[in-house]
Scaffold this motif. Structure first.
Motif, mmCIF file in Angstrom:
data_model
loop_
_atom_site.group_PDB
_atom_site.id
_atom_site.type_symbol
_atom_site.label_atom_id
_atom_site.label_comp_id
_atom_site.label_asym_id
_atom_site.label_seq_id
_atom_site.Cartn_x
_atom_site.Cartn_y
_atom_site.Cartn_z
ATOM 1 N N ARG A 79 -57.232 41.003 -31.004
ATOM 2 C CA ARG A 79 -56.790 40.745 -32.383
ATOM 3 C C ARG A 79 -55.276 40.847 -32.487
ATOM 4 O O ARG A 79 -54.625 40.010 -33.132
ATOM 5 C CB ARG A 79 -57.456 41.746 -33.331
ATOM 6 N N PHE A 80 -54.687 41.862 -31.867
ATOM 7 C CA PHE A 80 -53.238 42.013 -31.913
ATOM 8 C C PHE A 80 -52.540 40.861 -31.202
ATOM 9 O O PHE A 80 -51.551 40.301 -31.704
ATOM 10 C CB PHE A 80 -52.850 43.350 -31.278
ATOM 11 N N ALA A 81 -53.041 40.484 -30.022
ATOM 12 C CA ALA A 81 -52.455 39.357 -29.295
ATOM 13 C C ALA A 81 -52.562 38.073 -30.105
ATOM 14 O O ALA A 81 -51.628 37.259 -30.133
ATOM 15 C CB ALA A 81 -53.155 39.196 -27.943
ATOM 16 N N ASN A 82 -53.681 37.885 -30.778
ATOM 17 C CA ASN A 82 -53.876 36.683 -31.587
ATOM 18 C C ASN A 82 -52.904 36.647 -32.759
ATOM 19 O O ASN A 82 -52.374 35.590 -33.124
ATOM 20 C CB ASN A 82 -55.319 36.631 -32.087
ATOM 21 N N ALA A 83 -52.664 37.806 -33.365
ATOM 22 C CA ALA A 83 -51.713 37.862 -34.478
ATOM 23 C C ALA A 83 -50.300 37.532 -34.011
ATOM 24 O O ALA A 83 -49.503 36.954 -34.757
ATOM 25 C CB ALA A 83 -51.747 39.240 -35.130
ATOM 26 N N MET A 84 -49.981 37.878 -32.755
ATOM 27 C CA MET A 84 -48.631 37.614 -32.240
ATOM 28 C C MET A 84 -48.416 36.154 -31.893
ATOM 29 O O MET A 84 -47.391 35.566 -32.261
ATOM 30 C CB MET A 84 -48.382 38.479 -30.991
ATOM 31 N N VAL A 85 -49.367 35.546 -31.176
ATOM 32 C CA VAL A 85 -49.111 34.212 -30.618
ATOM 33 C C VAL A 85 -50.172 33.175 -30.988
ATOM 34 O O VAL A 85 -50.037 32.006 -30.608
ATOM 35 C CB VAL A 85 -48.999 34.284 -29.077
ATOM 36 N N GLY A 86 -51.197 33.569 -31.727
ATOM 37 C CA GLY A 86 -52.282 32.637 -32.027
ATOM 38 C C GLY A 86 -51.873 31.447 -32.874
ATOM 39 O O GLY A 86 -52.558 30.418 -32.876
ATOM 40 N N TRP A 87 -50.756 31.551 -33.607
ATOM 41 C CA TRP A 87 -50.316 30.467 -34.484
ATOM 42 C C TRP A 87 -49.648 29.323 -33.721
ATOM 43 O O TRP A 87 -49.429 28.239 -34.282
ATOM 44 C CB TRP A 87 -49.332 31.013 -35.520
ATOM 45 N N MET A 88 -49.317 29.521 -32.454
ATOM 46 C CA MET A 88 -48.655 28.485 -31.672
ATOM 47 C C MET A 88 -49.681 27.472 -31.148
ATOM 48 O O MET A 88 -50.890 27.727 -31.155
ATOM 49 C CB MET A 88 -47.900 29.113 -30.499
ATOM 50 N N ARG A 89 -49.212 26.310 -30.732
ATOM 51 C CA ARG A 89 -50.101 25.303 -30.146
ATOM 52 C C ARG A 89 -50.788 25.903 -28.917
ATOM 53 O O ARG A 89 -50.152 26.490 -28.070
ATOM 54 C CB ARG A 89 -49.294 24.067 -29.750
ATOM 55 N N GLY A 90 -52.101 25.750 -28.860
ATOM 56 C CA GLY A 90 -52.853 26.390 -27.792
ATOM 57 C C GLY A 90 -52.906 27.896 -27.964
ATOM 58 O O GLY A 90 -52.980 28.639 -26.987
ATOM 59 N N GLY A 91 -52.906 28.340 -29.219
ATOM 60 C CA GLY A 91 -52.763 29.758 -29.527
ATOM 61 C C GLY A 91 -53.806 30.660 -28.900
ATOM 62 O O GLY A 91 -53.489 31.771 -28.470
ATOM 63 N N LEU A 92 -55.062 30.200 -28.823
ATOM 64 C CA LEU A 92 -56.088 31.058 -28.229
ATOM 65 C C LEU A 92 -55.864 31.232 -26.727
ATOM 66 O O LEU A 92 -56.173 32.286 -26.168
ATOM 67 C CB LEU A 92 -57.490 30.496 -28.496
ATOM 68 N N LEU A 94 -52.839 31.267 -25.355
ATOM 69 C CA LEU A 94 -51.741 32.223 -25.291
ATOM 70 C C LEU A 94 -52.233 33.634 -25.597
ATOM 71 O O LEU A 94 -51.794 34.612 -24.984
ATOM 72 C CB LEU A 94 -50.641 31.824 -26.282
ATOM 73 N N THR A 95 -53.161 33.730 -26.565
ATOM 74 C CA THR A 95 -53.762 35.026 -26.888
ATOM 75 C C THR A 95 -54.488 35.590 -25.678
ATOM 76 O O THR A 95 -54.435 36.799 -25.404
ATOM 77 C CB THR A 95 -54.748 34.874 -28.064
ATOM 78 N N ASN A 96 -55.160 34.716 -24.947
ATOM 79 C CA ASN A 96 -55.886 35.122 -23.743
ATOM 80 C C ASN A 96 -54.936 35.763 -22.735
ATOM 81 O O ASN A 96 -55.207 36.845 -22.196
ATOM 82 C CB ASN A 96 -56.565 33.889 -23.141
ATOM 83 N N MET A 180 -44.880 37.158 -14.597
ATOM 84 C CA MET A 180 -46.069 36.371 -14.287
ATOM 85 C C MET A 180 -46.804 35.994 -15.578
ATOM 86 O O MET A 180 -47.211 34.842 -15.763
ATOM 87 C CB MET A 180 -46.967 37.191 -13.368
ATOM 88 N N GLY A 181 -46.959 36.969 -16.481
ATOM 89 C CA GLY A 181 -47.645 36.699 -17.740
ATOM 90 C C GLY A 181 -46.894 35.700 -18.602
ATOM 91 O O GLY A 181 -47.489 34.761 -19.158
ATOM 92 N N LEU A 182 -45.579 35.873 -18.737
ATOM 93 C CA LEU A 182 -44.784 34.953 -19.560
ATOM 94 C C LEU A 182 -44.791 33.542 -18.979
ATOM 95 O O LEU A 182 -44.866 32.552 -19.718
ATOM 96 C CB LEU A 182 -43.349 35.472 -19.685
ATOM 97 N N ALA A 183 -44.718 33.438 -17.654
ATOM 98 C CA ALA A 183 -44.741 32.119 -17.016
ATOM 99 C C ALA A 183 -46.071 31.413 -17.279
ATOM 100 O O ALA A 183 -46.106 30.195 -17.523
ATOM 101 C CB ALA A 183 -44.500 32.257 -15.516
ATOM 102 N N MET A 184 -47.177 32.163 -17.253
ATOM 103 C CA MET A 184 -48.480 31.553 -17.537
ATOM 104 C C MET A 184 -48.590 31.143 -19.009
ATOM 105 O O MET A 184 -49.238 30.151 -19.338
ATOM 106 C CB MET A 184 -49.604 32.505 -17.150
#
Length: 424
Positions: A79-92, A94-96, A180-184
């Motif tokens: 939920r926290f990850a989704n609130a941070m980046v879920g609004w971007m294209r491909g948000g789920l 990025l949330t993953n 690694m995470g940011l690059a993905m």
């Protein structure tokens, strides 16, 4: 002749699908029988391999991760990850990835990450319009961040094998893991834009604050681990015990999603998992003792150095070997068998041991998503109910991204040695 039998039985057993621990024990047994060495060597060397204080980290961190996961950590982190980046294209997607980065600071294992995050995110991504193959691929790829960001089970094993400070290795993995995470995430965003994957509306700062509050106690566990190690207040083993007590308190009395009646089962499951890992360590120590007695590490080092003593070429060769090995062998077994010989080779050409440990582990983490034995790939494909061939194709961009980060970490030592240097 005995050495040929040892290696032949080992590789044959792997090919026919025997468990790695059985493979190591069976091949070692054949060697000892042929050499006429008393079989009492097996329990002696097994005990010597397991009788290492730092290995107490393993049951501690496994228990802490299981307690936190049983106490409702995964949905809060997602939920926290989704609130941070879920609004971007491909948000789920990025949330993953963001969820895996946050969860990795608690579980320390890629398989736990793939199963926990994947079980929640993959069905949700498919319902939202993402392809099953992409959903499985991004989950499998991002799960490999877990053992890079501290705590890390493979790095505990490395510390037990080599005597390198586990605390320093934990800290050394922080920057490469974040990179690694940011690059993905960048890779995921580019693919999402190209394919027109959906995005969600911005949920507002209120939801961001609420989700952060909900996930705070889970995220604080990572801070507790890293803070304890950086400050020198606690050893890695003591940190694992503190993390277990903290996880129990948060799950039972803060989140209140961990009933006391479930705690004994979690403890038993954690003990079984830890026992399986320690049995593997013990049997691998027998196998490793045989290799050392046959001077295999020295032969490997001398063989490579007879070809080249160029530091950068040797690093390239080590990376290629570990990438190939990671495609066929389980991570812990590969580390136990190959780490010491390759560490000898690396230090002979001037590679810092902590730097080597980080890129060696990173190599084998990439192997968890490559065929034919990529366990995280198979777990995620099974959750997504997608053919493995389609998942492999979807994984290709993420594998290329991870290999790029691998070579950056391999050839820029400061990425893995700067933070540990602050502990001195």
């Amino acid at each position: 002749m005995s050495l040929a039998i040892l290696l032949g039985v080992f590789f044959l057993s792997l090919v026919i699908g025997l468990p790695v621990a059985v493979t190591l024990g069976l091949s070692s047994l054949c060697y000892l029988l042929l050499e006429g060495i008393p079989l009492v060597v097996i329990p002696q060397k097994m005990f010597a391999g397991m009788d290492v204080f730092v290995l107490l980290c393993i049951p501690g961190f496994i228990l802490a991760g299981n307690l936190m996961n049983g106490g409702g950590i995964t949905p809060r982190i997602v939920r926290f990850a989704n609130a941070m980046v879920g609004w971007m294209r491909g948000g789920l997607g990025l949330t993953n990835v963001a969820g895996s980065m946050l969860f990795g600071g608690i579980s320390g294992t890629a398989v736990a990450d793939a199963a926990s995050i994947g079980g929640m995110m993959i069905p949700g991504m498919i319902r939202a319009g993402y392809t099953p193959a992409f959903s499985a691929a991004v989950t499998a790829a991002s799960s490999t961040v877990g053992p890079i960001i501290p705590p890390s089970m493979p790095m505990i094993i490395v510390g037990a094998l080599s005597g390198i400070s586990v605390g320093k290795m934990f800290i050394a993995g922080a920057i490469p893991g974040i990179m690694m995470g940011l690059a993905m995430m960048v890779t995921c965003y580019i693919i999402a834009v190209k394919r027109g994957f959906p995005h969600q509306p911005w949920q507002g700062f209120g939801e961001l604050a609420r989700s952060f509050t909900g996930a705070f106690w889970a995220l604080a566990m990572t801070g507790l681990i890293i803070g304890g190690l950086l400050s020198g207040i606690a050893t890695p083993t003591e940190t694992a015990v503190i993390a277990s007590v903290y996880a129990f308190f948060v799950g039972c009395f803060v989140y209140r999603e961990l009933p006391l009646r479930k705690v004994p089962k979690i403890i038993i499951d954690s003990a079984v998992t830890a026992a399986a890992i320690l049995a593997l360590v013990g049997l691998a120590n027998v196998f490793g003792w045989i290799l050392v007695s046959e001077r295999i590490p020295q032969m490997i080092s001398d063989g490579v150095l007879s070809i080249t003593d160029n530091k950068y070429v040797v690093i390239l060769l080590i990376n290629l070997v570990l990438l190939v090995v990671g495609m066929f062998m389980e991570t812990i077994a590969a580390l136990i068998i190959l780490f010491v010989p390759l560490l000898t080779l690396a230090t002979n050409v001037g590679v810092d041991p902590i730097h080597f440990a980080v890129f060696a582990v990173l190599n084998l983490m990439i192997g968890l998503t490559t065929p034919p034995v990529g366990i995280c790939m198979f777990i995620c494909a099974n959750i997504a109910k997608a053919p493995v061939t389609t998942v492999i194709r979807a994984l290709a961009p993420f594998l290329l991204t991870n290999i790029m980060i691998l070579f950056l970490v391999s050839y820029i030592p400061a990425l893995s040695t700067w933070l540990p240097s602050l502990m001195e």
